[in-house]
Design a protein around this motif. Structure first.
Motif, PDB file in Angstrom:
ATOM      1  N   PRO A  28       0.475  -1.148  -0.214  1.00 30.49           N
ATOM      2  CA  PRO A  28       0.231   0.175  -0.097  1.00 30.49           C
ATOM      3  C   PRO A  28       0.801   1.102  -0.231  1.00 30.49           C
ATOM      4  O   PRO A  28       2.172   1.718   0.363  1.00 30.49           O
ATOM      5  CB  PRO A  28      -0.791  -0.453   0.792  1.00 30.49           C
ATOM      6  CG  PRO A  28       0.291  -1.005   2.318  1.00 30.49           C
ATOM      7  CD  PRO A  28       1.145  -1.448   1.324  1.00 30.49           C
ATOM      8  N   THR A  29       0.502   2.323   0.160  1.00 30.07           N
ATOM      9  CA  THR A  29       1.165   3.516  -0.343  1.00 30.07           C
ATOM     10  C   THR A  29       2.175   3.655   1.462  1.00 30.07           C
ATOM     11  O   THR A  29       3.055   4.503   1.019  1.00 30.07           O
ATOM     12  CB  THR A  29       0.149   4.951  -0.304  1.00 30.07           C
ATOM     13  OG1 THR A  29      -0.571   4.850  -0.819  1.00 30.07           O
ATOM     14  CG2 THR A  29       0.516   6.523  -0.518  1.00 30.07           C
ATOM     15  N   THR A  56      -6.930   1.318  -6.866  1.00 23.88           N
ATOM     16  CA  THR A  56      -6.994   2.259  -6.250  1.00 23.88           C
ATOM     17  C   THR A  56      -7.886   2.241  -4.768  1.00 23.88           C
ATOM     18  O   THR A  56      -9.131   2.170  -5.343  1.00 23.88           O
ATOM     19  CB  THR A  56      -7.198   3.840  -6.891  1.00 23.88           C
ATOM     20  OG1 THR A  56      -6.054   3.563  -7.642  1.00 23.88           O
ATOM     21  CG2 THR A  56      -7.747   4.743  -5.870  1.00 23.88           C
ATOM     22  N   THR A  95      -1.010   5.603   8.230  1.00 23.57           N
ATOM     23  CA  THR A  95      -0.758   4.732   7.203  1.00 23.57           C
ATOM     24  C   THR A  95      -2.037   5.934   6.583  1.00 23.57           C
ATOM     25  O   THR A  95      -2.177   7.024   6.643  1.00 23.57           O
ATOM     26  CB  THR A  95      -1.841   4.141   7.363  1.00 23.57           C
ATOM     27  OG1 THR A  95      -3.289   4.390   9.051  1.00 23.57           O
ATOM     28  CG2 THR A  95      -1.527   2.665   8.733  1.00 23.57           C
ATOM     29  N   ILE A  96      -2.061   4.939   5.353  1.00 18.68           N
ATOM     30  CA  ILE A  96      -3.457   6.440   4.466  1.00 18.68           C
ATOM     31  C   ILE A  96      -4.508   6.293   4.747  1.00 18.68           C
ATOM     32  O   ILE A  96      -5.130   7.698   4.985  1.00 18.68           O
ATOM     33  CB  ILE A  96      -3.523   5.824   3.611  1.00 18.68           C
ATOM     34  CG1 ILE A  96      -3.813   6.840   2.433  1.00 18.68           C
ATOM     35  CG2 ILE A  96      -4.393   4.402   3.167  1.00 18.68           C
ATOM     36  CD1 ILE A  96      -3.185   7.646   1.606  1.00 18.68           C
ATOM     37  N   THR A  97      -4.924   5.669   6.126  1.00 24.13           N
ATOM     38  CA  THR A  97      -6.101   5.562   6.408  1.00 24.13           C
ATOM     39  C   THR A  97      -6.263   6.904   7.826  1.00 24.13           C
ATOM     40  O   THR A  97      -7.469   7.934   8.244  1.00 24.13           O
ATOM     41  CB  THR A  97      -6.543   4.765   7.383  1.00 24.13           C
ATOM     42  OG1 THR A  97      -5.847   3.724   8.352  1.00 24.13           O
ATOM     43  CG2 THR A  97      -7.717   3.648   6.165  1.00 24.13           C
ATOM     44  N   THR A 100      -5.302  10.180   6.112  1.00 32.87           N
ATOM     45  CA  THR A 100      -7.250  10.449   5.508  1.00 32.87           C
ATOM     46  C   THR A 100      -7.890  11.385   6.081  1.00 32.87           C
ATOM     47  O   THR A 100      -8.231  12.152   5.530  1.00 32.87           O
ATOM     48  CB  THR A 100      -7.558   9.340   4.915  1.00 32.87           C
ATOM     49  OG1 THR A 100      -7.139   8.233   3.649  1.00 32.87           O
ATOM     50  CG2 THR A 100      -8.919   9.615   4.501  1.00 32.87           C
ATOM     51  N   ARG A 180      -7.033  11.245  -3.120  1.00 31.30           N
ATOM     52  CA  ARG A 180      -7.252  10.128  -2.261  1.00 31.30           C
ATOM     53  C   ARG A 180      -6.182   9.138  -3.976  1.00 31.30           C
ATOM     54  O   ARG A 180      -6.661   8.022  -3.728  1.00 31.30           O
ATOM     55  CB  ARG A 180      -9.043   9.446  -3.190  1.00 31.30           C
ATOM     56  CG  ARG A 180      -9.113  10.020  -1.714  1.00 31.30           C
ATOM     57  CD  ARG A 180      -8.702   9.598  -0.195  1.00 31.30           C
ATOM     58  NE  ARG A 180      -8.886   7.496  -0.188  1.00 31.30           N
ATOM     59  CZ  ARG A 180      -8.951   6.564   0.380  1.00 31.30           C
ATOM     60  NH1 ARG A 180      -8.264   7.012   1.894  1.00 31.30           N
ATOM     61  NH2 ARG A 180      -9.095   5.442   0.265  1.00 31.30           N
ATOM     62  N   SER A 183      -3.752   6.902  -2.877  1.00 28.08           N
ATOM     63  CA  SER A 183      -3.980   5.672  -2.714  1.00 28.08           C
ATOM     64  C   SER A 183      -3.818   4.445  -3.456  1.00 28.08           C
ATOM     65  O   SER A 183      -4.593   4.454  -4.001  1.00 28.08           O
ATOM     66  CB  SER A 183      -5.779   5.963  -2.080  1.00 28.08           C
ATOM     67  OG  SER A 183      -5.726   4.747  -1.110  1.00 28.08           O
ATOM     68  N   ASP A 240       4.617  10.932  -4.532  1.00 27.85           N
ATOM     69  CA  ASP A 240       3.779  10.747  -3.962  1.00 27.85           C
ATOM     70  C   ASP A 240       4.558  10.834  -1.874  1.00 27.85           C
ATOM     71  O   ASP A 240       4.748  11.356  -1.521  1.00 27.85           O
ATOM     72  CB  ASP A 240       3.009   8.918  -3.903  1.00 27.85           C
ATOM     73  CG  ASP A 240       1.630   9.307  -4.471  1.00 27.85           C
ATOM     74  OD1 ASP A 240       1.610  10.498  -5.035  1.00 27.85           O
ATOM     75  OD2 ASP A 240       1.739   8.275  -4.842  1.00 27.85           O
TER      76      ASP A 240
END
Length: 256
Positions: A28-29, A56, A95-97, A100, A180, A183, A240
């Motif tokens: 993941p990213t 994605t 993390t990306i979450t 976000t 996004r 991601s 990124d």
């Protein structure tokens, strides 16, 4: 299949494997473009080269039923009335979450606390019971369809077929400034893998991503097939890395 250290064990194993095209990292990213900018990791991302972007994740904002809010506007209104008392859950620091949540709450003009979990699965009981108020992991689409949480926004310009009544971020006026698009899930190979091997792997994943049943299965877990070739994906990852390093500094996030 190597687990541990938020993907760091697997990344290190692949980075030190023979560059023969047989050992790859599904990342993941965060593993390649976020975590290394925030804290010490057991691998060097420069020892891995991009093979292809695969998918994605679709951002679906889900909130606890315990609040009684029926829409994004109602949730934002409640959050503004109770600044700093609501929590959003993530799958871990950096993390990306996690990011976000930081970007989403800032865009909405609300203040929330962050509750990191070892995995997003660990957050399910807390959001069901109302101990946290919001999560945005693709896996929660299933819970939203079952009525265990309420989906209030789908990121993008098109509604999800599985959640036809849930408005898009465009419809509710939530501008995440293409956050996004950063991601992703992608494949990486050890540095030194021959270009012809990288290209063949990239070409084969493009064929797989175009298969209708693959697209359908990805949608079931709120992801879209999104192939980028090795050269395109390498540019994406490089961009990124710069973006997330700047974002972490701007938000003054402490990820240790």
């Amino acid at each position: 299949d190597k687990l541990g250290a938020s993907g760091g064990v697997g990344a290190q194993m692949v980075a030190t494997s023979p560059p023969d095209g047989y050992t790859l990292l599904l990342s993941p990213t965060a593993i390649m473009a976020i975590t290394p900018a925030a804290r010490k990791v057991p691998y060097n991302p420069d020892d891995l080269v991009a093979v292809a972007r695969l998918s994605t994740p679709i951002l679906v904002v889900t909130i606890t039923n315990a609040l009684g809010a029926k829409s994004w506007a109602e949730f934002v209104a409640l959050a503004k009335q109770n600044p700093g008392t609501y929590w959003f859950g993530s799958s871990g620091l950096g993390t990306i979450t996690h990011l976000t949540g930081e970007v989403l709450t800032r865009a909405a003009g609300i203040k929330m606390q962050h509750s990191p979990y070892k995995t997003i699965v660990d957050a399910t009981g807390d959001i069901f019971d109302g101990r946290i108020q919001m999560v945005f992991d693709p896996s929660f689409v299933t819970y939203a369809k079952a009525g265990k949480v309420r989906a209030v926004v789908v990121e993008g310009h098109a509604r999800l077929a599985d959640l036809p009544d849930v408005p898009t971020s465009t419809e509710v006026g939530l501008d995440l400034k293409d956050f996004r698009t950063r991601s992703w899930f992608g494949l990486f190979a050890p540095k030194g893998t021959l270009p012809e091997i990288i290209k063949r792997l990239s070409d084969e994943t493009a064929k797989i991503a175009a298969l209708p049943d693959v697209k359908e299965k990805l949608l079931l877990v709120a992801q879209t097939a999104h192939h980028q070739s090795n050269t395109e994906f390498a540019r994406q990852v490089a961009d990124d890395k710069v973006y997330f390093a700047a974002l972490i500094k701007e938000l003054d996030l402490k990820l240790e």
